[in-house]
Design a protein around this motif. Sequence first.
Motif, PDB file in Angstrom:
ATOM      1  N   GLU A 175      -3.595   5.762  -1.661  1.00 37.10           N
ATOM      2  CA  GLU A 175      -4.381   4.641  -2.186  1.00 37.10           C
ATOM      3  C   GLU A 175      -5.505   4.284  -1.225  1.00 37.10           C
ATOM      4  O   GLU A 175      -5.405   4.496  -0.013  1.00 37.10           O
ATOM      5  N   GLN A 218      -6.590  -3.491  -3.335  1.00 38.57           N
ATOM      6  CA  GLN A 218      -6.605  -2.063  -3.614  1.00 38.57           C
ATOM      7  C   GLN A 218      -7.854  -1.712  -4.422  1.00 38.57           C
ATOM      8  O   GLN A 218      -8.144  -2.357  -5.428  1.00 38.57           O
ATOM      9  N   PRO A 231       0.818  -1.216   0.000  1.00 41.45           N
ATOM     10  CA  PRO A 231       0.000   0.000   0.000  1.00 41.45           C
ATOM     11  C   PRO A 231       0.853   1.268   0.000  1.00 41.45           C
ATOM     12  O   PRO A 231       1.851   1.356   0.715  1.00 41.45           O
ATOM     13  N   TRP A 268      -7.683   1.032   0.034  1.00 41.75           N
ATOM     14  CA  TRP A 268      -7.619  -0.436   0.104  1.00 41.75           C
ATOM     15  C   TRP A 268      -8.743  -0.979   0.960  1.00 41.75           C
ATOM     16  O   TRP A 268      -9.189  -0.326   1.893  1.00 41.75           O
TER      17      TRP A 268
END
Length: 101
Positions: free
Chosen positions: A10, A95, A6, A12
């Motif tokens: 981002e 993700q 990660p 997730w």
Amino acid sequence: MTSSEPQRGEIWWVQFSPTIGDEMQKNRPAIVISADDLTRLKLRLVIPITGWKPTFASVPWLIQLEPSTHNGLTKVSTANPLQTRSIALERFNVQLGMLEA
């Protein structure tokens, strides 16, 4: 969308359980906010995301997020910085996307 580890910005799916008390629980989206060069420890700092409710509009620390193909969210949501947590890489599942500018 997948990445090996990660990265900042981002979004997730993260497994937050088991938890204690009022901590956010279950599998839910989260925004990675830790620096990308944090590699010594297998931890990332995240802000959990939950579904938006109209009553959240009066809570100044909640951040409303609109769904998009870029961020991967499927409904209007809220990021809750009050629930910021450091979590192990093993808790990250898939993700979803990336925050937009």
